[in-house]
Write a protein that holds these residues in place. Structure first.
Motif, PDB file in Angstrom:
ATOM      1  N   GLN A  52       4.632   8.816   3.209  1.00  0.00           N
ATOM      2  CA  GLN A  52       3.710   7.682   3.101  1.00  0.00           C
ATOM      3  C   GLN A  52       4.214   6.693   2.061  1.00  0.00           C
ATOM      4  N   LEU A  53       4.093   5.408   2.370  1.00  0.00           N
ATOM      5  CA  LEU A  53       4.435   4.330   1.445  1.00  0.00           C
ATOM      6  C   LEU A  53       3.150   3.703   0.908  1.00  0.00           C
ATOM      7  N   CYS A  54       3.224   3.189  -0.329  1.00  0.00           N
ATOM      8  CA  CYS A  54       2.087   2.483  -0.922  1.00  0.00           C
ATOM      9  C   CYS A  54       2.612   1.408  -1.859  1.00  0.00           C
ATOM     10  N   ARG A  55       2.103   0.180  -1.690  1.00  0.00           N
ATOM     11  CA  ARG A  55       2.580  -0.936  -2.506  1.00  0.00           C
ATOM     12  C   ARG A  55       2.004  -0.900  -3.924  1.00  0.00           C
ATOM     13  N   ASP A  56       0.914  -0.190  -4.136  1.00  0.00           N
ATOM     14  CA  ASP A  56       0.284  -0.163  -5.458  1.00  0.00           C
ATOM     15  C   ASP A  56       0.722   1.096  -6.192  1.00  0.00           C
ATOM     16  N   PRO A  57       1.416   0.958  -7.303  1.00  0.00           N
ATOM     17  CA  PRO A  57       1.942   2.140  -7.999  1.00  0.00           C
ATOM     18  C   PRO A  57       0.857   2.996  -8.654  1.00  0.00           C
ATOM     19  N   ASP A  58      -0.327   2.422  -8.873  1.00  0.00           N
ATOM     20  CA  ASP A  58      -1.398   3.163  -9.536  1.00  0.00           C
ATOM     21  C   ASP A  58      -2.344   3.848  -8.560  1.00  0.00           C
ATOM     22  N   LEU A  59      -2.058   3.705  -7.278  1.00  0.00           N
ATOM     23  CA  LEU A  59      -3.002   4.171  -6.274  1.00  0.00           C
ATOM     24  C   LEU A  59      -2.483   5.420  -5.564  1.00  0.00           C
ATOM     25  N   VAL A  60      -3.342   6.421  -5.428  1.00  0.00           N
ATOM     26  CA  VAL A  60      -3.050   7.550  -4.549  1.00  0.00           C
ATOM     27  C   VAL A  60      -3.769   7.247  -3.236  1.00  0.00           C
ATOM     28  N   PRO A  61      -3.039   6.820  -2.226  1.00  0.00           N
ATOM     29  CA  PRO A  61      -3.701   6.304  -1.020  1.00  0.00           C
ATOM     30  C   PRO A  61      -4.254   7.428  -0.151  1.00  0.00           C
ATOM     31  N   PRO A  62      -5.255   7.125   0.660  1.00  0.00           N
ATOM     32  CA  PRO A  62      -5.747   8.108   1.622  1.00  0.00           C
ATOM     33  C   PRO A  62      -4.738   8.265   2.754  1.00  0.00           C
ATOM     34  N   LEU A  63      -4.816   9.380   3.465  1.00  0.00           N
ATOM     35  CA  LEU A  63      -3.925   9.604   4.607  1.00  0.00           C
ATOM     36  C   LEU A  63      -4.412   8.864   5.847  1.00  0.00           C
ATOM     37  N   PHE A  64      -5.716   8.634   5.910  1.00  0.00           N
ATOM     38  CA  PHE A  64      -6.305   7.961   7.068  1.00  0.00           C
ATOM     39  C   PHE A  64      -7.254   6.869   6.592  1.00  0.00           C
ATOM     40  N   ALA A  65      -7.363   5.832   7.388  1.00  0.00           N
ATOM     41  CA  ALA A  65      -8.289   4.737   7.094  1.00  0.00           C
ATOM     42  C   ALA A  65      -9.322   4.647   8.208  1.00  0.00           C
ATOM     43  N   LYS A  66     -10.494   4.165   7.846  1.00  0.00           N
ATOM     44  CA  LYS A  66     -11.503   3.892   8.865  1.00  0.00           C
ATOM     45  C   LYS A  66     -11.060   2.686   9.688  1.00  0.00           C
ATOM     46  N   PRO A  67     -11.417   2.651  10.964  1.00  0.00           N
ATOM     47  CA  PRO A  67     -10.941   1.555  11.824  1.00  0.00           C
ATOM     48  C   PRO A  67     -11.218   0.171  11.265  1.00  0.00           C
ATOM     49  N   GLN A  68     -12.411  -0.046  10.686  1.00  0.00           N
ATOM     50  CA  GLN A  68     -12.747  -1.376  10.196  1.00  0.00           C
ATOM     51  C   GLN A  68     -11.954  -1.759   8.960  1.00  0.00           C
ATOM     52  N   GLN A  69     -11.292  -0.774   8.326  1.00  0.00           N
ATOM     53  CA  GLN A  69     -10.486  -1.056   7.141  1.00  0.00           C
ATOM     54  C   GLN A  69      -8.992  -0.918   7.415  1.00  0.00           C
ATOM     55  N   SER A  70      -8.617  -0.597   8.633  1.00  0.00           N
ATOM     56  CA  SER A  70      -7.222  -0.240   8.918  1.00  0.00           C
ATOM     57  C   SER A  70      -6.259  -1.406   8.719  1.00  0.00           C
ATOM     58  N   ALA A  71      -6.681  -2.611   9.079  1.00  0.00           N
ATOM     59  CA  ALA A  71      -5.762  -3.754   8.949  1.00  0.00           C
ATOM     60  C   ALA A  71      -5.393  -3.993   7.489  1.00  0.00           C
ATOM     61  N   ILE A  72      -6.362  -3.845   6.598  1.00  0.00           N
ATOM     62  CA  ILE A  72      -6.089  -4.063   5.175  1.00  0.00           C
ATOM     63  C   ILE A  72      -5.306  -2.896   4.590  1.00  0.00           C
ATOM     64  N   TRP A  73      -5.712  -1.681   4.936  1.00  0.00           N
ATOM     65  CA  TRP A  73      -4.983  -0.517   4.415  1.00  0.00           C
ATOM     66  C   TRP A  73      -3.524  -0.516   4.879  1.00  0.00           C
ATOM     67  N   SER A  74      -3.261  -0.998   6.079  1.00  0.00           N
ATOM     68  CA  SER A  74      -1.878  -0.985   6.568  1.00  0.00           C
ATOM     69  C   SER A  74      -1.006  -1.983   5.816  1.00  0.00           C
ATOM     70  N   ARG A  75      -1.598  -2.974   5.177  1.00  0.00           N
ATOM     71  CA  ARG A  75      -0.827  -3.864   4.290  1.00  0.00           C
ATOM     72  C   ARG A  75      -0.472  -3.131   3.000  1.00  0.00           C
ATOM     73  N   ILE A  76      -1.423  -2.357   2.480  1.00  0.00           N
ATOM     74  CA  ILE A  76      -1.194  -1.635   1.229  1.00  0.00           C
ATOM     75  C   ILE A  76      -0.254  -0.451   1.457  1.00  0.00           C
ATOM     76  N   CYS A  77      -0.401   0.192   2.612  1.00  0.00           N
ATOM     77  CA  CYS A  77       0.432   1.345   2.974  1.00  0.00           C
ATOM     78  C   CYS A  77       1.222   1.011   4.230  1.00  0.00           C
ATOM     79  N   PRO A  78       2.311   0.302   4.093  1.00  0.00           N
ATOM     80  CA  PRO A  78       3.087  -0.096   5.280  1.00  0.00           C
ATOM     81  C   PRO A  78       3.742   1.111   5.942  1.00  0.00           C
ATOM     82  N   SER A  79       4.218   0.892   7.133  1.00  0.00           N
ATOM     83  CA  SER A  79       4.821   1.978   7.912  1.00  0.00           C
ATOM     84  C   SER A  79       6.093   2.516   7.246  1.00  0.00           C
ATOM     85  N   PRO A  80       6.221   3.840   7.166  1.00  0.00           N
ATOM     86  CA  PRO A  80       7.448   4.438   6.619  1.00  0.00           C
ATOM     87  C   PRO A  80       8.480   4.750   7.702  1.00  0.00           C
TER      88      PRO A  80
END
Length: 975
Positions: A506-534
């Motif tokens: 998993q990738l994450c643009r924010d160094p201070d964040l431990v990202p979730p493995l899954f996002a809710k559909p309504q939040q997926s577009a924003i989360w995919s910016r923070i956690c781009p595809s690896p």
């Protein structure tokens, strides 16, 4: 540090003023008398008086607040009313002395008093659910007020106030001394420090102007729209008006909305979008908005705790503190990067993210051609039946795929069916923000970019200023804090060499964040910016394609006939079903409470197997000689009463009704047909002709051909004659219509009616109605047609056929829908001599009616109904469901009646139980809200005010309870 006078004000109790004192003030200072009650407030005393002619609000304030600040509040209201900003604003009322803010002595202390006009309406604090439209209306209200106050000037706006978010940090820290819970105190302090830290670099770019600064669900008043939904249209309580940050005005409102959000911080986005559309915010203001919301939440909780410590009997604070704690919990649950991006996106100000720089492959030994991809989406062929419910299914499919080449991967960005949650009021997190790889243990891994090693147990992070790489499943050979260059070895995949290993990436643009493995559909577009595809780390495209639901809907609307409507204005894209559950492409599960076509439930494996076998062997038309058509016809005839021994097979209920009418014409020699008002029988020319439901055809009553004779609807709930004693009156209406036909020289061909008033909402016919009407019709030479398309075939539970409830035997039965479980299949069952009458008009033929596949479907449906006791289930679950729905009627006046039996029920909504005014708009809004909560439901009836409750007959008691609980939630919380 905040001014000491300001901090002292935070410790002031409310004025020591009683109802008796308020009565004296009303009488002596304003000349009013009437019924008085106290309204809530944190540091003031507010009283409402009803004089009989008008209602007014008295505000009593401590003398520590300067008079010119109070005058600014009055002048701000005058200013906005003069501008006519499209909102109702209170009007200050002068005392008998002519003063607007007199100072008076009460119980040995001096206080300021003000009198304001009262705005009718309701605050929305206690309304648990607010629709997106109402949330947007809040944002628009704030923007209207802020725009109106922009040019307002008054010396009283320069003031020290604890609620001024420019001073939130020091105020909150001062208030924290009253928070006795050490853990909560630490949480508030930490939240405030983080919020202030993010605000500091933005502060210089935040515009300052006069703002209301307290437009909350307490301080707007709302009136109901056509659907009964409360919509904000007035603003009260200008007690916090000051010069402040423009964006703080919106932040206060958004924070107040969070206790309605059901834990979803994205809930506030419509308000932000609406505010920005009317009063655009700059980039710094948009970035400051979420830290300000967090700061407001912290101040609210700390202030309430502090106020209760000095005024423990303050019911207003006691009533709000749980809301404020909820606001704080939601505000601190969301990472700053997520909310900043979501807010920027809502304002159409989100910049493009640069692509992550990958210098070296993570696993160079992998050959892209060897990687097999799994499919875990709703449309996956590898998830048959209910295998998605297996908690280990992801890894099982991954391991199976790896057997081909030794390497397999899940796909980033897919909405996984394996993470769905049936009977859930909220959408689950199904969008994968990571990939899992199954590969040989011992495979070496290398740094894809320059980074610092961070070890957290078995969790390895490669951290760089641009992005962090999170890895699980690597035996790292380096120490925590070590620096690596791109291409340096970092370890190997855990597992014995030659064995199977697993790696999560998993990738994450924010160094201070431990990202979730899954996002809710309504939040997926924003989360995919923070956690781009690896996926680029593997050198292979392993991203799932995004659903194209809107594109498909546009294509449907372009090429699919407009009269063929779909459910809902923004329908979910449904691509899979199982039993009484449906699944959209985002992995959201819905309870199907409306699908009477799929009588067995969705995806029945036994039916699918039977259809597959028959398709592989033969499918043709019924002119050929094959076993299935004889066997199915025989079984259908055996289900009908004695004497009804002849079967026609067609494709639909409309065709069945059409054919039944032709049989009546042919056998009687006459064309005049009686049908009931409010009825629906189909879409063909003949079946539509006898349909009179204005919900299905608004022009139904004015476009009937002259051979159709509608008779008074025997609707015992809202018809002309009501109750069980209405049978004679309704039968007399039929007799009068027959006499009218014969008086004009005509003769009767037949009578058609649903055995239970299905489309009207499952309303039972009056007792003995059909027996008396059938006798009349037969006396005058007509045939009696029972339309069982919707209500028959075991759906009533207590009876297989609807006409059994009336104790009659028709001449012709029409049936379809459930008998094919979705396969086009319909039938007419009648007597031999009636069927033979059609020979006079030539032969009858239906190309697909009675095909081998259709017949096998029909027989398999009957087998499953028998073997799984589905009629018994319809009775047991249906009786339980009806009882629970009737219990709702004891609590909610909008529930007018519960009609029907078994699993054909109708819940009728009315605005008034005496007048029976239909709650049409409310019913539509309730159905939309139920969809949000995971229930498919639609209205029916001429007034579209009845929920048509007709789920698959396999529906479980647990599912019926979920439906009632969600309906109860809607009726309790609002829609």
């Amino acid at each position: 540090m905040a001014d000491s006078a300001l901090l002292q004000r935070t410790e002031l109790p409310r004025p020591n003023v009683s109802l008796a004192d308020a009565r004296i003030i009303f009488n002596d200072f304003y000349g009013f008398s009437g019924e008085i009650q106290e309204l809530g407030s944190q540091q003031d005393r507010n009283f409402l008086i009803d004089t009989g002619d008008e209602r007014l609000v008295l505000k009593v304030m401590r003398a520590e607040y300067p008079q010119h600040e109070l005058d600014a509040q009055n002048r701000a209201m005058d200013h906005l009313r003069a501008l006519d900003i499209g909102l109702r604003i209170p009007e200050p009322v002068a005392a008998l002395t002519g003063e607007f803010i007199p100072q008076i002595e009460i119980n040995g202390e001096y206080y300021w008093v003000r009198l304001l006009s009262f705005l009718d309406g309701q605050p929305l604090t206690r309304q648990k659910y607010l629709s997106p439209e109402v949330v947007a209306a809040f944002g628009d209200v704030v923007a209207r007020v802020a725009t109106g106050l922009k040019e307002f000037r008054h010396e009283g706006l320069d003031r020290e106030l604890q609620w001024d978010l420019r001073r939130a940090g020091p105020v909150a820290l001062h208030l924290l001394k009253s928070v006795t819970d050490q853990k909560q105190r630490d949480r508030i302090a930490k939240a405030m420090i983080m919020a202030v830290k993010r605000l500091q670099p933005l502060a210089s770019e935040l515009r300052i102007q006069p703002i209301h600064h307290d437009i909350t669900d307490d301080n707007v008043v709302a009136t109901p729209d056509a659907s009964g939904r409360l919509t904000p249209d007035g603003v009260i309580d200008f007690g916090d008006v000051l010069y402040g940050w423009l964006v703080a005005d919106l932040a206060v409102t958004c924070a107040a909305l969070l206790h309605h959000a059901d834990g979803d911080p994205f809930f506030i986005l419509p308000a932000i979008k609406a505010f920005h559309a009317r009063y655009p915010l700059n980039e710094a203001e948009l970035k400051a908005l979420w830290p300000l919301i967090v700061a407001r939440a912290g101040v609210l909780v700390a202030s309430s705790e502090q106020q209760l410590s000095i005024d423990p009997d303050n019911d207003y604070v006691l009533g709000n503190i749980e809301h404020e704690r909820t606001i704080f919990e939601v505000a601190t649950s969301a990472p700053y990067p997520l909310m900043e991006a979501a807010i920027l996106e809502a304002a159409s100000a989100l910049p493009d993210e640069p692509e992550v720089t990958i210098v070296h492959p993570l696993l160079p030994a992998l050959q892209p051609a060897d990687v097999r991809l799994t499919d875990l989406t709703v449309t996956s062929p590898d998830l048959p039946r209910d295998s998605w419910a297996d908690q280990e299914i992801d890894w099982k499919l991954l391991a199976r795929a790896a057997m081909e080449t030794g390497v397999a991967s899940t796909r980033y960005g897919e909405y996984r069916l394996s993470y769905t949650k049936p009977l859930s009021p909220t959408p689950p997190a199904t969008f994968a923000l990571h990939i899992d790889v199954c590969l040989p243990g011992g495979t070496e891994a290398f740094a894809p970019f320059d980074a610092t090693i961070v070890l957290d147990g078995h969790h390895l992070i490669l951290s760089s200023p641009e992005v962090s790489l999170h890895l699980d499943g690597i035996d790292c050979s380096l120490e925590d804090g070590a620096s690596v260059k791109a291409g340096d070895p970092i370890g190997a995949v855990a597992g014995a060499a030659g064995g199977v290993g697993g790696l999560r990436i998993q990738l994450c643009r924010d160094p201070d964040l431990v990202p979730p493995l899954f996002a809710k559909p309504q939040q997926s577009a924003i989360w995919s910016r923070i956690c781009p595809s690896p996926s680029r780390l593997l050198g292979v495209g392993v991203d799932a394609p995004a659903p194209v639901s809107q594109e498909l809907l546009d294509r449907r609307r372009k090429n699919f006939a407009k009269p063929q409507k779909n459910y809902y204005s923004e329908p979910p894209q449904i691509e899979r079903g199982w039993k009484e559950h449906l699944f959209d492409v985002n992995g959201r599960a819905y309870l199907d409470m409306v699908n009477n076509v799929t009588i067995l439930g969705h995806g029945h494996p036994r039916l699918a197997d039977a259809v597959g076998r028959q398709w592989a062997m033969l499918n043709t038309n019924s002119r050929f000689h094959y076993a299935a058509v004889a066997e199915f016809s025989e079984r259908l005839a055996s289900l009908a009463p004695d004497g009804l021994d002849t079967v026609f097979l067609v494709n639909s209920g409309s065709e069945a009704v059409d054919l039944a009418l032709r049989l009546a014409w042919a056998h009687s020699g006459h064309r005049n047909i009686l049908s009931l008002l409010e009825a629906y029988h189909g879409w063909t020319v003949a079946s539509d002709a006898v349909s009179t439901s204005i919900a299905d055809n608004p022009r139904a009553l004015e476009t009937r051909p002259d051979w159709v004779h509608p008779v008074l609807s025997p609707n015992t709930y809202r018809g002309k004659h009501r109750g069980e004693g209405s049978t004679a009156a309704y039968v007399e209406a039929v007799a009068e219509k027959i006499a009218e036909i014969e008086k004009q020289g005509g003769h009767l061909g037949g009578f058609i009616a649903e055995s239970v008033y299905g489309n009207a909402g499952g309303i039972p016919l009056p007792p003995n109605y059909l027996s008396q009407v059938y006798e009349l019709v037969r006396q005058h030479g007509g045939l009696c047609i029972a339309d069982e398309v919707q209500v028959g075939y075991g759906r009533l539970g207590h009876h297989f056929w609807g006409f059994e409830q009336q104790g009659v035997v028709p001449d012709v039965i029409t049936v379809a829908k459930g008998m094919g479980n979705g396969q086009p299949l319909g039938a007419v069952i009648t007597r031999r001599e009636i069927a033979d009458s059609l020979e006079k008009e030539g032969y009858f033929f239906s190309s697909s009616g009675g095909s081998p596949v259709s017949c096998v479907v029909g027989m398999t449906v009957l087998d499953i109904m028998r073997d799984e006791n589905l009629q018994q289930n319809a009775r047991d679950v249906g009786d339980h469901l009806k009882a629970r729905l009737e219990a709702l009627g004891q609590r909610f006046p909008i529930v007018g009646a519960v009609h029907g039996m078994g699993l054909y029920l109708g819940l009728e909504f009315v605005r008034d139980r005496d007048t029976l005014e239909p709650a049409t708009e409310e019913t539509a809004a309730i159905c939309d809200r139920l969809l949000d909560l995971g229930v498919i439901m639609q209205p029916t009836g001429d007034h579209l005010n009845v929920l048509k409750i007709k789920p698959p007959l396999c529906v479980a008691r647990e599912s019926a309870d979920f439906f009632v609980e969600m309906l109860e939630k809607v009726l309790s919380d609002g829609w």
